[in-house]
Design a protein around this motif. Structure first.
Motif, PDB file in Angstrom:
ATOM      1  N   ALA A  91      -0.340   5.384   1.360  1.00 26.55           N
ATOM      2  CA  ALA A  91       0.445   5.781   2.530  1.00 26.55           C
ATOM      3  C   ALA A  91      -0.295   6.886   3.256  1.00 26.55           C
ATOM      4  CB  ALA A  91       1.822   6.271   2.100  1.00 26.55           C
ATOM      5  N   GLY A  92      -0.532   6.692   4.545  1.00 31.51           N
ATOM      6  CA  GLY A  92      -1.176   7.719   5.356  1.00 31.51           C
ATOM      7  C   GLY A  92      -0.185   8.816   5.705  1.00 31.51           C
ATOM      8  N   ARG A  93      -0.689   9.843   6.369  1.00 29.18           N
ATOM      9  CA  ARG A  93       0.157  10.968   6.766  1.00 29.18           C
ATOM     10  C   ARG A  93       0.793  10.702   8.120  1.00 29.18           C
ATOM     11  NH1 ARG A  93      -4.392  14.232   5.044  1.00 29.18           N
ATOM     12  NH2 ARG A  93      -3.916  15.105   3.015  1.00 29.18           N
ATOM     13  N   GLU A 120      -7.560  11.149  -1.206  1.00 24.28           N
ATOM     14  CA  GLU A 120      -8.688  12.029  -0.895  1.00 24.28           C
ATOM     15  C   GLU A 120      -9.281  12.675  -2.142  1.00 24.28           C
ATOM     16  OE1 GLU A 120      -7.061  14.677   2.018  1.00 24.28           O
ATOM     17  OE2 GLU A 120      -7.196  13.161   3.603  1.00 24.28           O
ATOM     18  N   ARG A 121      -8.464  12.856  -3.177  1.00 25.82           N
ATOM     19  CA  ARG A 121      -8.941  13.490  -4.419  1.00 25.82           C
ATOM     20  C   ARG A 121      -9.237  12.480  -5.521  1.00 25.82           C
ATOM     21  NH1 ARG A 121      -4.419  16.843  -3.344  1.00 25.82           N
ATOM     22  NH2 ARG A 121      -3.346  15.850  -5.066  1.00 25.82           N
ATOM     23  N   LEU A 122      -9.169  11.207  -5.218  1.00 28.03           N
ATOM     24  CA  LEU A 122      -9.290  10.166  -6.238  1.00 28.03           C
ATOM     25  C   LEU A 122     -10.572  10.282  -7.055  1.00 28.03           C
ATOM     26  CD1 LEU A 122      -7.703   7.667  -7.277  1.00 28.03           C
ATOM     27  CD2 LEU A 122      -9.231   6.301  -5.879  1.00 28.03           C
ATOM     28  N   SER A 161      -2.218   5.192   9.597  1.00 30.34           N
ATOM     29  CA  SER A 161      -2.914   4.439   8.555  1.00 30.34           C
ATOM     30  C   SER A 161      -3.706   5.408   7.687  1.00 30.34           C
ATOM     31  CB  SER A 161      -3.871   3.427   9.176  1.00 30.34           C
ATOM     32  OG  SER A 161      -3.146   2.440   9.851  1.00 30.34           O
ATOM     33  N   PRO A 162      -3.901   5.074   6.417  1.00 25.77           N
ATOM     34  CA  PRO A 162      -4.672   5.963   5.552  1.00 25.77           C
ATOM     35  C   PRO A 162      -6.122   6.067   6.033  1.00 25.77           C
ATOM     36  CG  PRO A 162      -3.974   3.999   4.352  1.00 25.77           C
ATOM     37  CD  PRO A 162      -3.393   3.910   5.707  1.00 25.77           C
ATOM     38  N   THR A 163      -6.706   7.218   5.790  1.00 28.24           N
ATOM     39  CA  THR A 163      -8.099   7.478   6.147  1.00 28.24           C
ATOM     40  C   THR A 163      -8.950   7.359   4.898  1.00 28.24           C
ATOM     41  OG1 THR A 163      -7.322   9.042   7.804  1.00 28.24           O
ATOM     42  CG2 THR A 163      -9.638   9.175   7.189  1.00 28.24           C
ATOM     43  N   LEU A 169      -1.432   0.714  -7.493  1.00 29.45           N
ATOM     44  CA  LEU A 169      -1.202   2.133  -7.735  1.00 29.45           C
ATOM     45  C   LEU A 169      -0.771   2.714  -6.398  1.00 29.45           C
ATOM     46  CD1 LEU A 169      -1.303   4.609  -9.604  1.00 29.45           C
ATOM     47  CD2 LEU A 169      -3.695   4.905  -8.904  1.00 29.45           C
ATOM     48  N   VAL A 170       0.478   3.137  -6.309  1.00 27.39           N
ATOM     49  CA  VAL A 170       1.047   3.651  -5.071  1.00 27.39           C
ATOM     50  C   VAL A 170       0.778   5.150  -4.994  1.00 27.39           C
ATOM     51  CG1 VAL A 170       3.154   3.910  -3.704  1.00 27.39           C
ATOM     52  CG2 VAL A 170       2.830   1.854  -5.122  1.00 27.39           C
ATOM     53  N   ILE A 171       0.044   5.546  -3.962  1.00 31.00           N
ATOM     54  CA  ILE A 171      -0.329   6.950  -3.789  1.00 31.00           C
ATOM     55  C   ILE A 171      -0.272   7.331  -2.311  1.00 31.00           C
ATOM     56  CG2 ILE A 171      -1.794   7.074  -5.852  1.00 31.00           C
ATOM     57  CD1 ILE A 171      -4.253   6.713  -4.071  1.00 31.00           C
ATOM     58  N   GLY A 172      -0.301   8.615  -2.068  1.00 26.47           N
ATOM     59  CA  GLY A 172      -0.362   9.134  -0.704  1.00 26.47           C
ATOM     60  C   GLY A 172      -1.789   9.495  -0.329  1.00 26.47           C
ATOM     61  N   GLN A 173      -1.974   9.817   0.931  1.00 26.90           N
ATOM     62  CA  GLN A 173      -3.299  10.176   1.444  1.00 26.90           C
ATOM     63  C   GLN A 173      -3.912  11.345   0.677  1.00 26.90           C
ATOM     64  OE1 GLN A 173      -5.124   8.713   4.150  1.00 26.90           O
ATOM     65  NE2 GLN A 173      -6.755  10.016   3.391  1.00 26.90           N
TER      66      GLN A 173
END
Length: 192
Positions: free
Chosen positions: A115-117, A95-97, A121-123, A87-91
Motif C-alpha cells: 500500500a502506497g502513502r 522501503e526498509r525491506l 501507488s507504492p514507490t 505479504l501485506v505491507i505498507g510503503q
C-alpha cells in the motif's frame, strides 16, 4: 484503523480466502518498548472479530527469540504448500525491506502486496530496482491516521475512546483504556 482498512483492502483487491494477522513476538528492528505480545494479540482479536476471513496467528508471540518474517513464511508454507502467499505491507516497510532477515529468500516466497502513502501507488525503493520480485499494489484510500500520534496522545494521559472512530476502532479503544496500554504510570509523569 489504518491496519484494518489495509486488511480489508487486501482481502477485497487480492480476493483472499484468508488474511492472517501476525503480531510480532520480539521485533528485532523496533527501537522502542512495545506493549506485550499478549496485549497486541488482544487488540487484534478485538479489531478483527466479526470480519470474515480474518484470522489471528499467534506463532510469533509464542516463538522464543527475535521475530523474523521469513521464519513465519517458511512455517506457513510448509503447513500449506499449495496456497498462494502474499505479504501485506505498507510503503514504509517496503522501503526498509532490504534490512529484513533473509529478505532475498522472502521475496522469492511471497508476492508483496504494498500500500502506497496517501492513496498513491507504492514507490519502488532504489535498493530493489535491480532485484526481481512480485508486487501487487494495493489501492489504499488516503488516511489521516498516525500510530505515533495515537501513542503520544495516550502517553500524555489521553483516553483511547476519545480517538474513535476515525483513528482507533471502538472495541480496540475500550481494550486500550481497560488495560491502560501506552498510558503514563499511575501517579507518575507521562511516558516518553
Amino acid at each position: 484503523m489504518g491496519h484494518l482498512v489495509l486488511a480489508m483492502t487486501a482481502m477485497r483487491h487480492l480476493k483472499l480466502d484468508e488474511l492472517r494477522w501476525v503480531p510480532a513476538g520480539a521485533p528485532w528492528q523496533k527501537d522502542r518498548t512495545l506493549v506485550s505480545g499478549a496485549h497486541r494479540a488482544g487488540m487484534i482479536k478485538a479489531a478483527i472479530t466479526g470480519h470474515r476471513g480474518f484470522k489471528l496467528d499467534r506463532r510469533e508471540i509464542e516463538r522464543p527469540g527475535p521475530s523474523y518474517t521469513i521464519d513465519t513464511v517458511r512455517e506457513s508454507q510448509l503447513a500449506e504448500p499449495n496456497a498462494k502467499w502474499f505479504l501485506v505491507i505498507g510503503q514504509d516497510q517496503y522501503e526498509r525491506l532490504t534490512t529484513w532477515q533473509e529478505w532475498r529468500e522472502l521475496i522469492t516466497r511471497v508476492t508483496l502486496a504494498v500500500a502506497g502513502r496517501d492513496g498513491r501507488s507504492p514507490t519502488l525503493p532504489s535498493e530493489l530496482l535491480a532485484v526481481w520480485h512480485r508486487i501487487e499494489p494495493l489501492p489504499m484510500p488516503p488516511m489521516n491516521v498516525s500510530s505515533t500520534a495515537i501513542r503520544a496522545h495516550l502517553a500524555a494521559g489521553g483516553a483511547a475512546q476519545a480517538l474513535v472512530p476515525d483513528m482507533v476502532p471502538t472495541v480496540v479503544a475500550r481494550y486500550i483504556d481497560r488495560y491502560r496500554l501506552y498510558a503514563p504510570p499511575r501517579g507518575g509523569a507521562p511516558a516518553a
